[in-house]
Enzyme design. Sequence first.
Site, PDB file in Angstrom:
ATOM      1  N   ARG A 120       0.814  -1.209   0.000  1.00 58.70           N
ATOM      2  CA  ARG A 120       0.000   0.000   0.000  1.00 58.70           C
ATOM      3  C   ARG A 120       0.854   1.268   0.000  1.00 58.70           C
ATOM      4  NH1 ARG A 120      -4.805  -0.252   1.555  1.00 58.70           N
ATOM      5  NH2 ARG A 120      -4.704  -1.514   3.453  1.00 58.70           N
ATOM      6  N   TYR A 121       1.916   1.234   0.766  1.00 61.12           N
ATOM      7  CA  TYR A 121       2.796   2.395   0.884  1.00 61.12           C
ATOM      8  C   TYR A 121       3.987   2.225  -0.058  1.00 61.12           C
ATOM      9  CZ  TYR A 121       0.346   3.141   5.382  1.00 61.12           C
ATOM     10  OH  TYR A 121      -0.584   3.337   6.367  1.00 61.12           O
ATOM     11  N   ARG A 124       7.178   0.048   1.759  1.00 57.32           N
ATOM     12  CA  ARG A 124       7.063  -1.078   2.688  1.00 57.32           C
ATOM     13  C   ARG A 124       5.865  -1.961   2.356  1.00 57.32           C
ATOM     14  NH1 ARG A 124       5.499   3.713   4.579  1.00 57.32           N
ATOM     15  NH2 ARG A 124       4.010   4.004   6.287  1.00 57.32           N
ATOM     16  N   CYS A 133      -3.805 -18.008  14.366  1.00 50.78           N
ATOM     17  CA  CYS A 133      -3.361 -17.287  15.563  1.00 50.78           C
ATOM     18  C   CYS A 133      -3.474 -18.232  16.761  1.00 50.78           C
ATOM     19  CB  CYS A 133      -4.236 -16.063  15.815  1.00 50.78           C
ATOM     20  SG  CYS A 133      -3.989 -14.755  14.604  1.00 50.78           S
ATOM     21  N   CYS A 137      -9.066 -12.776  18.348  1.00 56.15           N
ATOM     22  CA  CYS A 137      -9.651 -11.539  18.856  1.00 56.15           C
ATOM     23  C   CYS A 137     -10.990 -11.350  18.152  1.00 56.15           C
ATOM     24  CB  CYS A 137      -8.760 -10.344  18.527  1.00 56.15           C
ATOM     25  SG  CYS A 137      -7.035 -10.551  18.988  1.00 56.15           S
ATOM     26  N   CYS A 140     -11.281  -8.989  15.056  1.00 54.32           N
ATOM     27  CA  CYS A 140     -10.189  -9.190  14.094  1.00 54.32           C
ATOM     28  C   CYS A 140     -10.439  -8.470  12.767  1.00 54.32           C
ATOM     29  CB  CYS A 140     -10.012 -10.680  13.830  1.00 54.32           C
ATOM     30  SG  CYS A 140      -8.705 -11.030  12.629  1.00 54.32           S
ATOM     31  N   ARG A 142      -8.756  -9.176  10.056  1.00 53.95           N
ATOM     32  CA  ARG A 142      -8.584 -10.122   8.940  1.00 53.95           C
ATOM     33  C   ARG A 142      -9.371 -11.405   9.156  1.00 53.95           C
ATOM     34  NH1 ARG A 142      -3.139  -8.329   9.323  1.00 53.95           N
ATOM     35  NH2 ARG A 142      -3.158  -6.387   8.135  1.00 53.95           N
ATOM     36  N   ASP A 301     -11.232  -0.836  12.939  1.00 54.70           N
ATOM     37  CA  ASP A 301     -11.607  -0.895  11.527  1.00 54.70           C
ATOM     38  C   ASP A 301     -13.083  -1.276  11.412  1.00 54.70           C
ATOM     39  OD1 ASP A 301      -8.975  -0.330  10.837  1.00 54.70           O
ATOM     40  OD2 ASP A 301      -8.413  -2.455  10.865  1.00 54.70           O
ATOM     41  N   ASP A 338      -7.178   3.806  10.306  1.00 57.14           N
ATOM     42  CA  ASP A 338      -6.741   3.191   9.055  1.00 57.14           C
ATOM     43  C   ASP A 338      -7.891   3.451   8.079  1.00 57.14           C
ATOM     44  OD1 ASP A 338      -5.047   1.857   7.351  1.00 57.14           O
ATOM     45  OD2 ASP A 338      -4.730   0.159   8.707  1.00 57.14           O
ATOM     46  N   LYS A 345      -2.846   4.521   7.204  1.00 55.58           N
ATOM     47  CA  LYS A 345      -3.094   5.016   8.554  1.00 55.58           C
ATOM     48  C   LYS A 345      -2.940   6.532   8.604  1.00 55.58           C
ATOM     49  CE  LYS A 345      -1.185   0.720  10.428  1.00 55.58           C
ATOM     50  NZ  LYS A 345      -0.773   0.105   9.148  1.00 55.58           N
TER      51      LYS A 345
END
Length: 405
Positions: A120-121, A124, A133, A137, A140, A142, A301, A338, A345
């Site tokens: 995206r950037y 990086r 995981c 969470c 989440c 994703r 998000d 974000d 972000k």
Amino acid sequence: MAYQEDRSSWFEGQGLWQHVSASDWQDWTWQLKNRITTLDQLERYMILTPEERRGVAFAGKKLALAITPYFFNLIDLTDPDCPIRKQVVPREAEMYVAAEEKLDSLGEDEHSPVPGLVHRYPDRVLFLVTDRCAAYCRYCTRSRLVSNAQDYNFHPEYEQGLRYIESHPEVRDVLLSGGDPLLLSDKKLEHLLSRLRAIKHVEFIRIGSRIPVFLPQRITPELCEIFKKYGPIWMSIHVNHPKEATAELRDACERLAFAGVPLGNQSVLLAGVNDDPDVMKALVHRLLRMRVRPYYLYQMDLITGGSHFKVDVRKGLEIIKSLRGHTTGYAIPQYVIDSPGGGGKVPINPEYLESIDDDRVIFRNYEGRRFEYPLTSSGHTLDADATLDTPAPAVGSAADVKRGA
Ligand SMILES: *Cc1c(COP(=O)(O)O)cnc(C)c1O
């Protein structure tokens, strides 16, 4: 009521798992094998609310239920509003999707040149190296691709990602995430890190992981040796509430820090978990004591079924304002949103600046007092200690300097 914590205590021990040997308890593979993943298992340990029972029944279609015994011990079983419980025990509210909520709320798939890599950037990339995981969470970002509950068919296969990075010299920073990269075996992780280290243009390697929080036993001396060997490797952990700062997390952070891994923390602002200035202040103080620098505080998000966690951005600003000036500068994370749909972000800051023009900037400090900083200079007078009659020292030529004059 203001949040009160016992600053001297660091939770430790096996809690409900007293019958397990200390060596099993400290073994991360035992913790993984004994995760709580079904309604039956959950009800063996706690009394669920009707909302939670319905949430657990739905979890299999959305984002799997999984809680390590270690992390489960941090739940206050007598409190349905326990901030630890809310993060990992599914609730019925997950079934309700608001119009603005999306499965891929950050538009990651559109910025993915090869599967598992988000570019995206300019300089990086985000490299998703696994879909699993240690625990899940409930908020989440994703959930579409982790835990394999949604038939998304994400099979992390990192050869393509590595080749993409190798052939893009503009990529100087690689962020390993997922899923949780520290669930990979030492062998796989070492392979990945050695391949990345071998790429000349990759200057900065970091890992985003909640393993130190869900499964601190995974931070073994052998793993730390790998970080030493391929370092510097930076790490962002994910702690949301001071109760997560246990003796075991503190010790895991110490092992990482002593292996030369600089540690940051990313928190998500969550309703009923940490949307409170006192809780956040206790959290960031705990983090500093564990050698962890608060990095980001995320506005949540717009993920599907996440409305019950949503906090007003003005509350987030109030929390940041309650920290700035009132506590150590190192303790203050950058609050960010974000961008929905994929703009990256963006920092969201309380307003200290009142006005700025060619002549002056006017601002307020943490107490609300007003200050002015002039941008133009006028009315110069001679400094009282300055004298104009001393001759200026002779300036030697470059040639003099060379001769040693
Ligand atoms: C968060 C993120 C990064 C890293 O951002 P930093 O501000 O450098 O921490 C990189 N790529 C993607 C897609 C991200 O979401």
